[in-house]
Design an enzyme around this catalytic site. Sequence first.
Site, short mmCIF file in Angstrom:
data_model
loop_
_atom_site.label_atom_id
_atom_site.label_comp_id
_atom_site.label_asym_id
_atom_site.label_seq_id
_atom_site.Cartn_x
_atom_site.Cartn_y
_atom_site.Cartn_z
N ARG A 1 -1.19 -5.22 -4.87
CA ARG A 1 -0.09 -4.96 -5.80
C ARG A 1 0.03 -6.11 -6.78
O ARG A 1 -0.32 -7.26 -6.45
CB ARG A 1 1.23 -4.80 -5.02
CG ARG A 1 1.22 -3.68 -3.99
CD ARG A 1 2.49 -3.70 -3.15
NE ARG A 1 2.51 -2.63 -2.16
CZ ARG A 1 2.04 -2.76 -0.90
NH1 ARG A 1 1.54 -3.92 -0.50
NH2 ARG A 1 2.08 -1.74 -0.07
N LYS B 1 4.42 -6.31 1.39
CA LYS B 1 5.78 -5.85 1.59
C LYS B 1 6.26 -6.18 2.99
O LYS B 1 5.51 -6.08 3.95
CB LYS B 1 5.87 -4.34 1.36
CG LYS B 1 5.80 -3.92 -0.09
CD LYS B 1 6.03 -2.43 -0.24
CE LYS B 1 6.12 -2.00 -1.70
NZ LYS B 1 6.36 -0.56 -1.84
N HIS C 1 -0.57 -0.73 -12.24
CA HIS C 1 -0.76 -0.08 -10.93
C HIS C 1 -1.94 0.88 -10.96
O HIS C 1 -2.46 1.24 -9.90
CB HIS C 1 0.52 0.66 -10.54
CG HIS C 1 0.80 0.62 -9.06
ND1 HIS C 1 1.03 -0.54 -8.36
CD2 HIS C 1 0.86 1.61 -8.14
CE1 HIS C 1 1.23 -0.27 -7.08
NE2 HIS C 1 1.13 1.03 -6.92
N ARG D 1 -4.85 -0.47 -9.05
CA ARG D 1 -4.73 -0.28 -7.59
C ARG D 1 -5.13 1.16 -7.23
O ARG D 1 -5.85 1.38 -6.25
CB ARG D 1 -3.30 -0.58 -7.17
CG ARG D 1 -3.01 -0.42 -5.67
CD ARG D 1 -1.63 -1.00 -5.39
NE ARG D 1 -1.04 -0.54 -4.15
CZ ARG D 1 -1.23 -1.11 -2.96
NH1 ARG D 1 -2.04 -2.14 -2.84
NH2 ARG D 1 -0.62 -0.66 -1.88
N HIS E 1 -0.80 -0.40 3.29
CA HIS E 1 0.12 0.72 3.53
C HIS E 1 0.51 0.75 5.00
O HIS E 1 -0.34 0.65 5.88
CB HIS E 1 -0.54 2.05 3.16
CG HIS E 1 -0.66 2.29 1.69
ND1 HIS E 1 -1.58 3.17 1.15
CD2 HIS E 1 0.02 1.77 0.65
CE1 HIS E 1 -1.45 3.17 -0.17
NE2 HIS E 1 -0.49 2.33 -0.49
N TYR F 1 -4.59 9.58 -2.17
CA TYR F 1 -5.81 9.29 -2.91
C TYR F 1 -6.95 10.23 -2.53
O TYR F 1 -7.88 10.42 -3.31
CB TYR F 1 -6.24 7.84 -2.69
CG TYR F 1 -5.22 6.87 -3.23
CD1 TYR F 1 -5.06 6.70 -4.60
CD2 TYR F 1 -4.41 6.12 -2.38
CE1 TYR F 1 -4.10 5.82 -5.10
CE2 TYR F 1 -3.46 5.25 -2.87
CZ TYR F 1 -3.32 5.10 -4.23
OH TYR F 1 -2.38 4.25 -4.73
#
Length: 295
Positions: A148, A172, A241, A244, A267, A276
Amino acid sequence: MSYELGKYIKNFIEHIEKNRNASPNTVIAYKNDLEAAALFFGKDKFVSEMTRSDIRSFMSSLSQNGLSPKSCGRHLASLRSFFRFLICEEIVNSNPARGVITPRSSKDLPRFISENDMKNLLDGAFRDDAIGIRDKAILELFYSTGARISEIASLNIDDIDMESEELRILGKGSKERIVPIGSAAKESLSKWISSRSKMIRHFERALFVNARDGKKLSVRGMRLVISEYLARVNPSAKNPHAIRHSFATHMLDHGADLRAVQELLGHSSLATTQKYTHVSIKRIKDLYRGAHPRA
């Protein structure tokens, strides 16, 4: 905004900062969402008086002001978390946001950049100075890791292990992961690290710095840098983004395992990574329809 509501929002923000280990971006998002709700409810609304109808009215106003279903859903999730906190603090007895239906998000496939456009971008012309070397290193590292933009911007010089060709990323929820660095990214990083001292005017741990004062390059500054380069090859995908998305799509196109891509992207849920696969399947179908005589 009422004094009472403002006070409870402040308490909630302090709570997630201390107890949830939330990232600065997450804290800002919660604060902005809740303050927007507080402005809508006005000065005379007490939290104990709020009903499901009030929350629905707020959600309706967001939609009417042009917010996307995804953004509306985030505001609703913020309110649910806020009222769960108030219940735990014994300030309210129920959660008025709980029964409100989350707006349906459109199932648009992630925008990504073709492999050819990515090659043109990374092999294209860069400034022949420290800034150009820095910019190429940012883009190469971004595409090499699929990180990110906030993760790339927060990197420190000691997060890179050039010998092992690995990068330590703090994602995150302050979850740490180790990702490999490709040969092209390693070469660009080596050049940048050698040139980095030309921009630094004092001790600085940040990997990427700005030319103005030699301090850490902010997320906003990095976003501007990347967007400018992306606009050259694909104006419709100039959001950083998109790189990514491109990383994940190209990896899957070349046979990468879905769970491996999940780990590389950081993730927490495989379902997030699975979007994806839809991009890759769509591409396969397009190729099939264009090549098969009876498609």
